[in-house]
Design an enzyme around this catalytic site. Structure first.
Site, PDB file in Angstrom:
ATOM      1  N   ARG A  57     120.768  -6.673  65.707  1.00 23.22           N
ATOM      2  CA  ARG A  57     120.424  -7.573  66.745  1.00 23.22           C
ATOM      3  C   ARG A  57     119.839  -8.963  66.134  1.00 23.22           C
ATOM      4  O   ARG A  57     120.260  -9.944  66.565  1.00 23.22           O
ATOM      5  CB  ARG A  57     119.425  -7.018  67.809  1.00 23.22           C
ATOM      6  CG  ARG A  57     120.088  -6.152  68.606  1.00 23.22           C
ATOM      7  CD  ARG A  57     119.067  -5.339  69.693  1.00 23.22           C
ATOM      8  NE  ARG A  57     118.733  -6.279  70.550  1.00 23.22           N
ATOM      9  CZ  ARG A  57     117.596  -5.953  71.608  1.00 23.22           C
ATOM     10  NH1 ARG A  57     117.090  -4.803  71.440  1.00 23.22           N
ATOM     11  NH2 ARG A  57     117.219  -6.863  72.292  1.00 23.22           N
ATOM     12  N   GLN A  89     111.440 -12.056  78.936  1.00 23.87           N
ATOM     13  CA  GLN A  89     111.712 -10.713  78.699  1.00 23.87           C
ATOM     14  C   GLN A  89     112.353 -10.293  77.327  1.00 23.87           C
ATOM     15  O   GLN A  89     112.302  -9.500  76.657  1.00 23.87           O
ATOM     16  CB  GLN A  89     112.278  -9.996  79.699  1.00 23.87           C
ATOM     17  CG  GLN A  89     111.564  -9.847  81.031  1.00 23.87           C
ATOM     18  CD  GLN A  89     112.245  -9.251  82.089  1.00 23.87           C
ATOM     19  OE1 GLN A  89     112.414  -8.112  82.339  1.00 23.87           O
ATOM     20  NE2 GLN A  89     113.431  -9.919  82.859  1.00 23.87           N
ATOM     21  N   ASP A  92     114.973 -12.566  71.880  1.00 24.85           N
ATOM     22  CA  ASP A  92     115.637 -13.403  70.755  1.00 24.85           C
ATOM     23  C   ASP A  92     114.842 -14.896  70.505  1.00 24.85           C
ATOM     24  O   ASP A  92     113.928 -15.007  71.823  1.00 24.85           O
ATOM     25  CB  ASP A  92     117.088 -13.792  71.491  1.00 24.85           C
ATOM     26  CG  ASP A  92     116.992 -14.331  72.769  1.00 24.85           C
ATOM     27  OD1 ASP A  92     117.721 -13.870  73.827  1.00 24.85           O
ATOM     28  OD2 ASP A  92     116.544 -15.497  72.933  1.00 24.85           O
ATOM     29  N   HIS A 107     107.869  -9.161  75.873  1.00 24.52           N
ATOM     30  CA  HIS A 107     108.224  -7.938  75.363  1.00 24.52           C
ATOM     31  C   HIS A 107     108.403  -8.330  73.829  1.00 24.52           C
ATOM     32  O   HIS A 107     109.150  -7.465  73.071  1.00 24.52           O
ATOM     33  CB  HIS A 107     109.666  -7.829  75.837  1.00 24.52           C
ATOM     34  CG  HIS A 107     109.685  -7.310  77.374  1.00 24.52           C
ATOM     35  ND1 HIS A 107     110.809  -6.970  77.971  1.00 24.52           N
ATOM     36  CD2 HIS A 107     108.800  -6.848  78.059  1.00 24.52           C
ATOM     37  CE1 HIS A 107     110.463  -6.658  79.182  1.00 24.52           C
ATOM     38  NE2 HIS A 107     109.110  -6.452  79.272  1.00 24.52           N
ATOM     39  N   CYS A 115     103.145  -4.035  61.652  1.00 22.44           N
ATOM     40  CA  CYS A 115     102.926  -2.793  60.841  1.00 22.44           C
ATOM     41  C   CYS A 115     102.307  -1.733  61.950  1.00 22.44           C
ATOM     42  O   CYS A 115     101.261  -2.014  62.440  1.00 22.44           O
ATOM     43  CB  CYS A 115     101.931  -2.910  59.891  1.00 22.44           C
ATOM     44  SG  CYS A 115     101.338  -1.272  58.785  1.00 22.44           S
ATOM     45  N   CYS A 118      98.682  -0.420  60.532  1.00 27.91           N
ATOM     46  CA  CYS A 118      97.456  -1.545  60.474  1.00 27.91           C
ATOM     47  C   CYS A 118      97.518  -2.658  61.513  1.00 27.91           C
ATOM     48  O   CYS A 118      96.486  -3.195  61.868  1.00 27.91           O
ATOM     49  CB  CYS A 118      97.404  -2.115  59.159  1.00 27.91           C
ATOM     50  SG  CYS A 118      98.290  -3.505  58.623  1.00 27.91           S
ATOM     51  N   SER A 175     117.799  -8.269  85.537  1.00 33.01           N
ATOM     52  CA  SER A 175     118.168  -7.191  86.535  1.00 33.01           C
ATOM     53  C   SER A 175     116.901  -6.818  87.551  1.00 33.01           C
ATOM     54  O   SER A 175     117.220  -6.148  88.509  1.00 33.01           O
ATOM     55  CB  SER A 175     118.695  -5.911  85.906  1.00 33.01           C
ATOM     56  OG  SER A 175     117.809  -5.332  85.117  1.00 33.01           O
ATOM     57  N   ALA A 217     124.414 -18.636  84.290  1.00 37.04           N
ATOM     58  CA  ALA A 217     122.994 -19.278  83.895  1.00 37.04           C
ATOM     59  C   ALA A 217     123.388 -20.733  83.532  1.00 37.04           C
ATOM     60  O   ALA A 217     123.135 -21.669  83.743  1.00 37.04           O
ATOM     61  CB  ALA A 217     122.316 -18.627  83.092  1.00 37.04           C
TER      62      ALA A 217
END
Ligand code: BV8
Length: 226
Positions: A57, A89, A92, A107, A115, A118, A175, A217
């Site tokens: 991705r 959300q 990218d 998100h 990591c 840590c 959605s 869109a």
């Protein structure tokens, strides 16, 4: 009089940039089991598969470009005198690359690593491997800095404050199937905001919106911003 706007975007705003959505035909969740690649349990079970999924991705994201919807939202932000927060959300970086600044990735971000041992975070755009070591603690626990199912989304306090002060809530390309994002329309409405959905198809929460426009869109967003 609209003063404060909150915009929520989902995978549909990046679809016309060539980045896959999740639940449309051919979407990511039709090719990978969500439980295997977007949960902490899946990462613990097979870190290599998860890192391969996100590395692919990252490659798609690097070769993609912002589209007319991303650009129109950046133009709106620079022209809008009142409050405006774009909650995405998406993981990218197309909103940033289009020029949006007042943006939160609830998100997480594909182009960053975390990591798991840590908690150290760092920018990263290349492929990830299970043998990668954390630069801070040297643990082999490198993961993409994204929020998986069962994990707490980022920026929830800031988002809640913005929804509580919103006069207008606009949901674009989602959605409405993932919480808590899917509940934002109700939070905004409770605060007295008008609500608008700009989406190709009716979302799961379509009936909760005051108004809706249907279409891609790259057509709907520039027309709405104009
Ligand atoms: C959490 C990151 C505790 C990695 C993702 C109730 C309350 C709280 C939680 C839950 C709840 N019920 C269930 C839960 C648990 C769960 C959940 O919601 N499960 C679902 C499956 C029911 N939620 C969680 O685990 C969340 N954490 O709950 O923590 C908590 C409790 C209370 C309050 C706060 C916290 C964590 C969820 C985050 C999971 N991570 N991804 C990655 O990206 O790989 S979610 C994943 O789905 C993506 O991030 C994506 O952003 C998200 C939503 O998908 P969409 O963006 O909407 O994409 P989709 O394909 O579904 O739809 C595309 C839409 O675009 C369609 O409508 C289509 O018509 C439209 N479209 C397509 N093309 C176009 C278009 N529109 C316009 N133009 C086009 N060209």
């Amino acid at each position: 009089m609209v003063e404060n706007i909150v915009i929520l975007t989902g995978a549909g705003v990046s679809a016309e940039s060539g980045l896959g959505t999740f639940r449309d035909a051919g979407g990511l969740w039709t090719r990978y089991a969500l439980e295997d690649v977007a949960t902490p349990e899946g990462f613990a079970r097979d870190p290599g598969l998860v890192l391969e999924f996100y590395s692919a991705r990252r490659e798609n994201c690097r070769t993609a470009s912002p589209n007319a919807a991303h650009r129109a939202l950046a133009e709106l932000e620079s022209a809008w005198p009142g409050g405006l927060l774009l909650v995405t959300q998406n993981i990218d970086d197309l909103h940033e690359r289009a020029g949006t600044r007042r943006l939160v990735h609830m998100h997480g971000e594909l182009m960053a690593c975390l990591c798991a041992a840590c908690g150290r975070r760092w920018p990263s755009a290349g492929p990830m491997h299970a043998a990668d070591r954390c630069p801070a603690c040297a643990a082999a626990a490198v993961r993409p800095d994204v929020v998986w199912f069962g994990e707490y989304p980022y920026h929830m306090k800031e988002i809640g404050a913005a929804l509580g002060a919103a006069d207008l809530f606009v949901s674009i390309g989602t959605s409405g199937s993932v919480y808590p994002a899917a509940g934002f329309v109700q939070e905004a409405a409770r605060a007295g905001a008008r609500t608008l959905e700009l989406n190709l198809d009716p979302s799961d929460g379509a009936s909760l919106f005051d108004a809706a426009r249907r279409g891609p869109a790259t057509e709907l967003v520039p027309a709405w911003v104009a």
